[in-house]
Design an enzyme around this catalytic site. Structure first.
Site, PDB file in Angstrom:
ATOM      1  N   HIS A  63       5.892   2.305  21.034  1.00  4.87           N
ATOM      2  CA  HIS A  63       5.032   1.471  20.197  1.00  4.87           C
ATOM      3  C   HIS A  63       4.109   0.661  21.107  1.00  4.87           C
ATOM      4  O   HIS A  63       4.457   0.344  22.257  1.00  4.87           O
ATOM      5  CB  HIS A  63       5.868   0.521  19.350  1.00  4.87           C
ATOM      6  CG  HIS A  63       6.621   1.195  18.257  1.00  4.87           C
ATOM      7  ND1 HIS A  63       7.111   0.513  17.162  1.00  4.87           N
ATOM      8  CD2 HIS A  63       6.983   2.500  18.067  1.00  4.87           C
ATOM      9  CE1 HIS A  63       7.728   1.351  16.356  1.00  4.87           C
ATOM     10  NE2 HIS A  63       7.665   2.568  16.887  1.00  4.87           N
ATOM     11  N   GLU A  65       3.364  -2.456  21.209  1.00  4.02           N
ATOM     12  CA  GLU A  65       3.940  -3.702  21.717  1.00  4.02           C
ATOM     13  C   GLU A  65       4.857  -3.450  22.910  1.00  4.02           C
ATOM     14  O   GLU A  65       4.792  -4.166  23.910  1.00  4.02           O
ATOM     15  CB  GLU A  65       4.756  -4.416  20.616  1.00  4.02           C
ATOM     16  CG  GLU A  65       3.968  -4.778  19.385  1.00  4.02           C
ATOM     17  CD  GLU A  65       4.061  -3.747  18.271  1.00  4.02           C
ATOM     18  OE1 GLU A  65       4.117  -4.162  17.099  1.00  4.02           O
ATOM     19  OE2 GLU A  65       4.080  -2.524  18.562  1.00  4.02           O
ATOM     20  N   CYS A  93       7.465  -4.250  14.103  1.00 10.73           N
ATOM     21  CA  CYS A  93       8.684  -3.761  13.460  1.00 10.73           C
ATOM     22  C   CYS A  93       9.881  -4.509  14.050  1.00 10.73           C
ATOM     23  O   CYS A  93       9.747  -5.238  15.043  1.00 10.73           O
ATOM     24  CB  CYS A  93       8.818  -2.262  13.681  1.00 10.73           C
ATOM     25  SG  CYS A  93       9.242  -1.810  15.380  1.00 10.73           S
ATOM     26  N   CYS A  96      10.361  -3.933  17.870  1.00  6.88           N
ATOM     27  CA  CYS A  96       9.376  -4.635  18.698  1.00  6.88           C
ATOM     28  C   CYS A  96       9.586  -6.144  18.638  1.00  6.88           C
ATOM     29  O   CYS A  96       9.428  -6.837  19.651  1.00  6.88           O
ATOM     30  CB  CYS A  96       7.966  -4.260  18.260  1.00  6.88           C
ATOM     31  SG  CYS A  96       7.570  -2.535  18.627  1.00  6.88           S
TER      32      CYS A  96
END
Length: 159
Positions: A63, A65, A93, A96
């Protein structure tokens, strides 16, 4: 929970704009369009810029992040990003959000809310869990309209 920012600084707009550009780059690669920027707060130095690379890396943890956190940690040679701020185009999410806590990020700015998969102000709300050791300052709905448009356009093309 969610804090609103009415007085965004020029730097905040600039950093979120860069995150939006990263999201567009992800969309162009066929990735879910999420972009992230990590900035050293006191100096305003950009430490990392990343976008989703889940498909490219064949890695469900790739992801934006997490990639931005990894790069920033390498750059400053520390596992902690205590004086750093994260700008991301979609509410993180739960995975993260937990990484944001572990990294001790100072402030989280996000654009679009994620009512289905969010982990900050929707869904799991990681920072309110008793097991969460650090909660950043949270500012949501920062330049949300362009972030939502990028996401909607991306998913519309795939339907």
């Amino acid at each position: 929970m969610l804090s609103q920012v009415n007085n965004m600084s020029l730097f905040d707009n600039m950093h979120m704009s860069r995150a939006l550009e990263a999201a567009k780059e992800a969309a162009a690669r066929g990735e879910v369009p999420v972009g992230a920027v990590i900035v050293h707060g006191p100096t305003d130095e950009v430490l990392s810029v990343a976008s989703n690379r889940v498909l490219e890396f064949k890695d469900p943890t790739a992801h934006a992040e997490l990639l931005a956190i990894r790069e920033a940690c390498k750059k400053i040679k520390s596992e902690r990003l205590v004086d750093c701020d994260l700008y991301v185009t979609l509410e993180p999410c739960p995975m993260c959000a937990q990484a944001i806590s572990f990294a001790r990020i100072r402030r989280l700015y996000y654009a679009a809310p994620d009512e289905k998969g969010g982990g900050v102000d929707h869904g799991a709300i990681v920072f309110n869990a008793k097991s969460c050791h650090h909660k950043p300052e949270i500012y949501g709905d920062i330049m949300a309209a362009p972030a939502v448009k990028i996401l909607k356009d991306f998913f519309k093309e795939r339907r």
